[in-house]
Design an enzyme around this catalytic site. Structure first.
Site, PDB file in Angstrom:
ATOM      1  N   GLY A  43     -28.548 -30.728 -30.775  1.00 26.61           N
ATOM      2  CA  GLY A  43     -28.083 -29.867 -29.650  1.00 26.61           C
ATOM      3  C   GLY A  43     -29.564 -29.732 -28.824  1.00 26.61           C
ATOM      4  CG  ASN A  59     -40.229 -29.856 -29.083  1.00 23.09           C
ATOM      5  OD1 ASN A  59     -40.226 -30.207 -30.314  1.00 23.09           O
ATOM      6  ND2 ASN A  59     -39.310 -30.267 -28.298  1.00 23.09           N
ATOM      7  CG  HIS A  69     -30.592 -21.544 -32.496  1.00 22.72           C
ATOM      8  ND1 HIS A  69     -29.989 -21.221 -33.619  1.00 22.72           N
ATOM      9  CD2 HIS A  69     -31.571 -22.616 -32.859  1.00 22.72           C
ATOM     10  CE1 HIS A  69     -30.548 -22.057 -34.742  1.00 22.72           C
ATOM     11  NE2 HIS A  69     -31.386 -22.836 -34.125  1.00 22.72           N
ATOM     12  CD  GLU A  70     -33.087 -24.831 -30.150  1.00 21.66           C
ATOM     13  OE1 GLU A  70     -34.267 -24.920 -30.798  1.00 21.66           O
ATOM     14  OE2 GLU A  70     -32.084 -25.244 -30.853  1.00 21.66           O
TER      15      GLU A  70
HETATM   16 ZN   LIG Z   1     -32.790 -24.298 -34.863  1.00 19.52          ZN
END
Ligand SMILES: [Zn+2]
Length: 887
Positions: free
Chosen positions: A275, A279, A311-312
């Site tokens: 998804g 980075n 989330h990221e």
């Molecule tokens: Zn994750």
């Protein structure tokens, strides 16, 4: 990383069968300088790399990771001497060993490596993506693919700083972890972009994308935040940009450590396996996970995009700043990012009721963890395949659920101080599970280091037995524990596991609930005192428990509608999930479950209705016989049509997100499971209006309308959907039609959809359309047969390896038939995938458990439906109001 389907344990990353053996040690990198020159003409890149490292002792060999790399020259400079190396490759272990004529002294050394790499089509390393005939470079390194892009010490504990430089075509730009510090002309009509030095980080976090990206930017907390896309989609960036800004500000404050880079880019790319990927400073997403039309988007799509971004961005701290020492503790990354996700969203959009989503997620995690072939959160993994498989529902959902339980038990402020301590102690370094619970125990002065190992090192879900008795004005609570399994035969077996479970309970009298009290259940059986006496004890107050529980259903029944005020919506969601679990082990019946759902269906928020709908689909697909279907459909219409009527078919501008979501859920459920003629007629009209003018139907409702119209549609509508896909103005619209193709019941249309999968019209990343095709009885057999026949083509299409296997492993779980279990077993015998053995067993166990459930509950369901009587004619639907069924 954020997975498309978390249960796709076999990973959405491409892979191969090679082992990822650990490096021998002795050399550790401090800094990489990597310059790549991109050659789109032959899909390669030339790499010029310097690695400053330290040798712990004198040696004449250095081994690092490299695969699919063509080495030209390798030199080492140490102790004032430069030597050229002989390079030997170990394909199986994905390493390269450099051997030198003379010993390199211990201490600092610099490697210089000139090589050529390949822009592959496997969605890993530096890979090729295309959009409208234009080529792009995208990167995906996690877990073990940095070695495909550049020779490196590709293990999470080898942290170093990175200087990247990219020489690229005129007209293209590049995005990497650091900000651009220079852009200078280069030979051959190219230019060279140099990026600022990255923070000290693991190799799996390196990012580079090349193309004609268009970015929309803003600032928050002194950080430049951007959303980048291929040209022409800049109008879909306002929502993700606003979310990113809000979340960055929240995290800066929550973590107590400011985001350390001057910029944060969010990049939507045309081809991406997962998804999204966290980075550091350059998060990469598949388009549908980031780009959204703020005006027409559904509430669900907005929530989905916000959840992926949250989330990221949580990973920028959990994962990027502090990284697990080895992949066996991947939960320290994924569990924390998943746990953190609802926090900034609840702060930003309280009207979405994220707390309810959390409770649903805890319930889903327990459901997935209730099989014999589950795994502990901490899991040994050495090979590439074993590592990839750890990105599953346990690492994400179960870990997050256990953290939610701990946060609720310790209190949010104490939990946060433990998190802050853990991050400060390990910033720019690595940590283990023990480091986490050690910090948490010190901050909270509670035995977190005793509680957590019982949940992290042991598999499965605890079941808490509850006996309450009023004695001397207080309630004596006798609690017991055993492991829960989702079949009666497994559940009745004795087991040795003991957890330390924070059990929170509250007593209820009429409509009022007593104060919550929490107990730590550490023994097989233990007695506690709950203050005061009450008619009913609810043993999961706050709904944050990672345990199934016994409860006095007669006492709950006596409370009647008082439940609506005595239990919070979150507690009602937990109660429903628990009721399903009790039904699975034959303690309650499916009729009990349906009656409770009917009683609680008007719970505020849409999460209860949503998870009830998922279970109703399961009942409809696997338990309802053809003979019973009319009665089941009549029951659905009696229960839900009046609720939908009240909301109306189309939205009003003043509708809350809850109203929009409930309307869509009811419409889809009644149209597909309930065969409600009014809903079907409405869907047929509305879908034509929607195709003419997408603004004519509320965005949240549009999905339901499309799905119902498709299920009752024909070839003409199918072709209209295909045309609409070409005109779609957002990824959400495109995929709304795309996935609806799987809903048409006609075999020739199923065949057309399946055949299209192997054409360029369907991207490799979109193979997941086989999952709904496998779910539906009308398309299941043809799809399974197609998948087996075209196994090689499908594997190739997904980049080879585990990406494709995951679709097979997950898809197989849709079956509920002993014959199919045998076929799936045979299939995996014919196509062995080392490292996926646990997932294969899970798939077969899941099919067998469904067969057991059907044998056990089909008869009782049939009998229960007969007692419901009520409305049996579809023509009465929507006109009869009934009270909640008694139980
Ligand atoms: Zn994750």
């Amino acid at each position: 990383m954020k997975k498309i389907l978390l249960v796709l344990a076999a990973g959405l990353l491409a892979c191969c069968s090679a082992m990822a053996q650990r490096l021998p040690g002795g050399a550790s990198p401090d800094h990489y300088s990597l310059a790549v020159n991109i050659n789109f003409a032959n899909n390669t890149f030339d790499g010029d790399e310097s690695i400053d490292l330290k040798l712990s002792q004198s040696t004449n060999t250095i081994t690092l990771n490299a695969v699919e790399i063509d080495f030209h020259t390798v030199t080492a400079t140490a102790g004032g001497q430069t030597q050229t190396a002989k390079v030997s490759l170990d394909e199986k272990n994905e390493t390269a060993t450099f051997t030198f004529g003379n010993q390199l002294p211990s201490g600092p050394a610099t490697l210089n490596i000139k090589y050529t790499g390949h822009l592959n089509d496997k969605l890993r390393g530096f890979y090729l993506s295309t959009y409208k005939g234009k080529k792009y470079v995208v990167s995906q390194m996690e877990s073990t693919d940095a070695r495909v892009a550049f020779p490196c010490f590709d293990e999470p504990s080898y942290k170093a700083t990175f200087d990247l430089t990219a020489t690229i075509d005129k007209g293209d730009t590049a995005i990497s972890n650091g900000e651009i510090v220079s852009d200078t002309p280069a030979p051959g009509d190219k230019h060279t972009i140099k990026f600022a030095t990255s923070p000290k980080m693991s190799s799996y976090l390196v990012a580079l994308t090349v193309g004609d990206w268009k970015c929309v930017s803003d600032h928050t907390d002194g950080v430049k935040v951007s959303v980048c896309t291929v040209p022409g989609k800049e109008n879909l960036t306002a929502f993700p940009l606003a979310a990113s800004k809000a979340f960055l500000h929240y995290y800066d404050s929550y973590y107590g450590i400011k985001y350390p880079l001057p910029k944060l880019d969010n990049i939507a790319v045309p081809d991406f396996q997962a998804g999204a990927m966290e980075n550091w400073g350059a998060i990469i997403y598949r388009e549908t996970a980031l780009l959204i039309d703020d005006k027409t988007a559904s509430v669900d799509a907005k929530q989905g995009v916000a959840e992926t971004i949250a989330h990221e961005m949580a990973h920028q701290w959990f994962g990027d700043l502090v990284t697990m020492a080895w992949w066996d503790d991947i939960w320290l990354n994924e569990g924390f990012a998943t746990w953190m996700t609802p926090h900034p969203i609840a702060n930003w959009k309280p009207e979405w009721m994220e707390g309810q989503q959390t409770v649903s997620q805890i319930d889903r995690s327990m459901a997935g963890d209730s099989v014999m072939n589950t795994r502990p959160i901490h899991q040994k993994a050495e090979t590439r395949a074993e590592i990839e498989q750890l990105f599953d529902g346990i690492a994400y959902g179960k870990s997050a659920s256990v953290l939610h339980m701990l946060e609720s038990y310790l209190g949010p402020a104490t939990f946060r101080s433990g998190v802050n301590l853990y991050l400060k102690e390990h910033a720019y370094g690595n940590a283990t599970a023990a480091d986490f619970w050690g910090a948490m125990a010190r901050a909270s002065k509670k035995p977190v280091d005793e509680i957590m190992p019982t949940f992290v090192l042991q598999p499965g879900v605890p079941y808490v037995g509850v006996a309450a008795k009023c004695e001397g004005g207080n309630t004596t609570l006798k609690l017991s524990q055993q492991r829960y399994f989702d079949t009666p035969s497994a559940f009745s077996q004795p087991d040795q596991q003991i957890w330390q479970i924070p059990v929170c309970a509250k007593g209820i009298n009429g409509t009022s609930a007593g104060n919550q009290q929490c107990f730590l259940l550490t023994q097989r059986e233990q007695q506690f005192t709950l203050k005061g006496c009450s008619k009913f004890v609810f043993p999961d107050s706050s709904a944050m428990g990672y345990y199934r529980f016994d409860y006095d259903s007669a006492a709950l029944h006596q409370l009647g509608n008082a439940v609506d005020t005595a239990l919070t919506p979150e507690e009602r969601i937990a109660l429903m999930g628990n009721e399903w679990a009790l039904m699975r082990v034959d303690k309650h019946s499916v009729g009990d479950y349906l009656a409770l759902g009917a009683q609680l269906k008007n719970t505020p928020g849409s999460a209860l209705l949503d998870s009830f709908g998922e279970r109703l689909t399961e009942i409809n697909d696997h338990l309802v016989t053809d003979a019973d279907r009319p009665a089941f459909q009549a029951w659905l219409r009696t229960q839900f049509s009046p609720v939908l009527q009240q909301l109306g078919y189309n939205g009003k501008p003043s509708d809350t997100p809850e109203q929009k979501q409930k309307r869509a859920l009811l419409f889809e459920g009644l149209g597909i499971m309930g065969d409600d003629p009014q809903v079907i007629a409405q869907a047929r009209t509305m879908v034509q209006e929607y195709m003419k003018d997408p603004s004519s139907v509320d965005g949240t409702m549009a999905h339901a309308v499309i799905a119902v119209a498709a299920r009752h549609g024909d070839a003409q509508l199918y072709n209209q959907f295909k045309e609409q896909m070409q005109k779609a103005s957002s990824p959400e619209q495109y995929y709304g039609y795309f996935y609806a193709l799987s809903q048409f019941p006609q075999p020739d249309l199923t065949k057309e959809t399946l055949d299209s999968i192997l054409t360029p019209a369907v991207r490799g990343q979109d193979l997941y359309i086989v999952i709904p095709l496998l779910r539906h009885p009308t398309s299941q057999d043809m799809t399974w047969s197609f998948m087996q026949t075209h196994f090689d083509d499908l594997m190739k299409k997904t980049g080879g390896g585990l990406g494709g296997v995951g679709v097979f492993l997950y898809g197989a779980q849709s079956f509920c038939d002993a014959q199919k279990a045998a076929e799936v077993q045979q299939f995996f015998q014919q196509h062995p995938f080392p490292g996926t053995e646990r997932n294969q067993k899970q798939a077969i166990e899941s099919i067998n458990n469904c067969v057991q459930l059907r044998d056990q509950q089909q008869g009782p369901l049939s009998a229960w439906l007969k007692t419901q009587g009520g409305v049996t004619s579809a023509s009465n639907s929507g006109t009869t109001m009934t009270a909640g069924t008694t139980r």
